[in-house]
Design a protein around this motif. Structure first.
Motif, PDB file in Angstrom:
ATOM      1  N   TRP A 106     -56.847  12.367   4.056  1.00 38.11           N
ATOM      2  CA  TRP A 106     -56.797  11.870   2.685  1.00 38.11           C
ATOM      3  C   TRP A 106     -55.861  10.715   2.530  1.00 38.11           C
ATOM      4  O   TRP A 106     -55.839   9.828   2.056  1.00 38.11           O
ATOM      5  N   GLY A 107     -54.488  11.070   3.242  1.00 42.88           N
ATOM      6  CA  GLY A 107     -53.459  10.538   3.159  1.00 42.88           C
ATOM      7  C   GLY A 107     -53.553   8.972   3.617  1.00 42.88           C
ATOM      8  O   GLY A 107     -53.205   7.859   3.549  1.00 42.88           O
ATOM      9  N   ASP A 108     -54.725   9.054   4.798  1.00 39.19           N
ATOM     10  CA  ASP A 108     -54.896   7.776   5.753  1.00 39.19           C
ATOM     11  C   ASP A 108     -55.764   6.849   4.930  1.00 39.19           C
ATOM     12  O   ASP A 108     -56.182   6.001   5.303  1.00 39.19           O
ATOM     13  N   GLY A 109     -56.440   7.443   3.794  1.00 38.19           N
ATOM     14  CA  GLY A 109     -57.341   6.513   2.904  1.00 38.19           C
ATOM     15  C   GLY A 109     -58.802   6.607   3.124  1.00 38.19           C
ATOM     16  O   GLY A 109     -59.621   5.825   2.804  1.00 38.19           O
ATOM     17  N   LEU A 110     -59.166   7.768   4.007  1.00 35.57           N
ATOM     18  CA  LEU A 110     -60.673   7.974   4.473  1.00 35.57           C
ATOM     19  C   LEU A 110     -61.158   8.406   3.104  1.00 35.57           C
ATOM     20  O   LEU A 110     -60.751   9.155   2.135  1.00 35.57           O
ATOM     21  N   ILE A 123     -64.051  16.989  -2.043  1.00 33.58           N
ATOM     22  CA  ILE A 123     -63.414  16.491  -3.114  1.00 33.58           C
ATOM     23  C   ILE A 123     -63.168  17.549  -3.747  1.00 33.58           C
ATOM     24  O   ILE A 123     -61.981  17.479  -4.608  1.00 33.58           O
ATOM     25  N   GLY A 124     -63.661  18.959  -3.859  1.00 31.12           N
ATOM     26  CA  GLY A 124     -63.279  20.090  -4.704  1.00 31.12           C
ATOM     27  C   GLY A 124     -62.026  20.525  -4.214  1.00 31.12           C
ATOM     28  O   GLY A 124     -61.082  20.857  -4.872  1.00 31.12           O
ATOM     29  N   LYS A 164     -54.648  19.622  -5.438  1.00 27.16           N
ATOM     30  CA  LYS A 164     -53.960  18.519  -6.294  1.00 27.16           C
ATOM     31  C   LYS A 164     -53.213  17.448  -5.677  1.00 27.16           C
ATOM     32  O   LYS A 164     -52.007  17.133  -5.689  1.00 27.16           O
ATOM     33  N   LEU A 165     -54.069  16.966  -4.615  1.00 28.40           N
ATOM     34  CA  LEU A 165     -53.660  15.686  -3.859  1.00 28.40           C
ATOM     35  C   LEU A 165     -53.474  14.587  -4.846  1.00 28.40           C
ATOM     36  O   LEU A 165     -54.327  14.282  -5.736  1.00 28.40           O
ATOM     37  N   GLU A 166     -52.899  13.565  -4.374  1.00 30.53           N
ATOM     38  CA  GLU A 166     -52.561  12.199  -5.054  1.00 30.53           C
ATOM     39  C   GLU A 166     -53.970  11.626  -5.052  1.00 30.53           C
ATOM     40  O   GLU A 166     -54.608  11.465  -4.089  1.00 30.53           O
ATOM     41  N   SER A 167     -54.230  11.259  -6.227  1.00 33.56           N
ATOM     42  CA  SER A 167     -55.691  10.595  -6.241  1.00 33.56           C
ATOM     43  C   SER A 167     -55.462   8.974  -6.100  1.00 33.56           C
ATOM     44  O   SER A 167     -54.263   8.553  -6.312  1.00 33.56           O
ATOM     45  N   ARG A 168     -56.516   8.459  -5.321  1.00 28.61           N
ATOM     46  CA  ARG A 168     -56.343   6.898  -5.075  1.00 28.61           C
ATOM     47  C   ARG A 168     -57.202   6.205  -6.131  1.00 28.61           C
ATOM     48  O   ARG A 168     -58.463   6.175  -5.866  1.00 28.61           O
TER      49      ARG A 168
END
Length: 193
Positions: A15-19, A37-38, A44-48
Motif C-alpha cells: 500500500w505504501g508503494d502505491g499499488l 480495501i476493508g 487506518k492506513l494513510e489514504s492516497r
C-alpha cells in the motif's frame, strides 16, 4: 483466509508503494480487492488521494508543450513576416423578386334555394361572395407528400376517392383555398349555428 502478521506487513508495504487494491489482492492471493480495501480502512492506513485525471493530463500537456516550444526555438529559424493580404469585396446579391400571388376571382353566388347546403356553403352564401375553387390534382393516398393538400374529395369508401393534391403552405395540411374552408374564424362558425 485470515490476516496473519506477515500478510498485514505485506499489505502495508504494498500500500505504501502505491499499488492499487486489485494489484495487492493478486499479489497476496486468496483475497479479494474489497477485502484489501476493508483491511486498509480498519488499519487506518494513510489514504492516497489521487488528483483528477484531467489535472494530470493537463499538467502533462503543459509540460510537453513547454518542452516542444523550447526545442522548436532552438532548432527553427525565425518565421518570415506575414505577407500583405488582398481583400476583394463583392456586392451583396440582390434579393429575388417576390412571386406573384394567385388570387381567384370572386363570383357572386345566388341566394340558397332551400336545398341542403353544407355549413361552409351557407357561411359563404351569407357573406354574398364566394371564391372559386381551384382545379385539383386528384391524387391518391400513396401520391401525397408533405407539400400536397390533403383535402378529401368524394366518398372514402368509393374507388374514385382522391385528395386535392395542390401545393400546401408551410406546415399546413391544406392548400390556401381548403385552409380557408377548414379553419374558419369563430364568428363565422357561430353564425352557422
Amino acid at each position: 483466509m485470515s490476516w496473519t502478521d506477515e500478510r498485514i506487513d505485506s499489505l502495508k508495504r504494498l500500500w505504501g508503494d502505491g499499488l492499487s487494491a486489485s494489484q495487492i489482492a493478486s499479489q497476496l492471493g486468496g483475497v479479494s480487492r474489497n477485502a484489501v480495501i476493508g483491511k486498509v480502512h480498519r488499519l487506518k492506513l494513510e489514504s492516497r488521494i489521487k488528483p483528477p485525471v484531467e489535472t494530470l493530463k493537463r499538467e502533462a500537456l503543459l509540460e510537453g508543450a513547454a518542452m516542444q516550444a523550447v526545442a522548436a526555438a532552438e532548432v527553427a529559424p525565425p518565421a518570415p513576416p506575414p505577407l500583405p493580404r488582398l481583400v476583394v469585396s463583392t456586392p451583396a446579391p440582390a434579393a429575388p423578386a417576390p412571386l406573384p400571388r394567385f388570387v381567384a376571382p370572386a363570383i357572386e353566388m345566388p341566394e340558397p334555394d332551400g336545398s341542403a347546403l353544407g355549413a361552409v356553403a351557407e357561411v359563404q352564401a351569407s357573406a354574398g361572395v364566394v371564391e372559386a375553387a381551384p382545379a385539383t390534382r386528384n391524387l391518391t393516398l400513396i401520391q401525397l407528400s408533405e407539400r400536397t393538400c390533403k383535402w378529401p374529395l368524394g366518398d372514402p369508401l368509393s374507388d374514385e376517392f382522391r385528395f386535392c393534391g395542390n401545393h400546401s403552405r408551410d406546415a399546413s395540411p391544406y392548400c390556401a383555398y381548403h385552409a380557408r374552408l377548414a379553419f374558419q374564424p369563430a364568428s363565422e362558425r357561430r353564425r352557422v349555428r
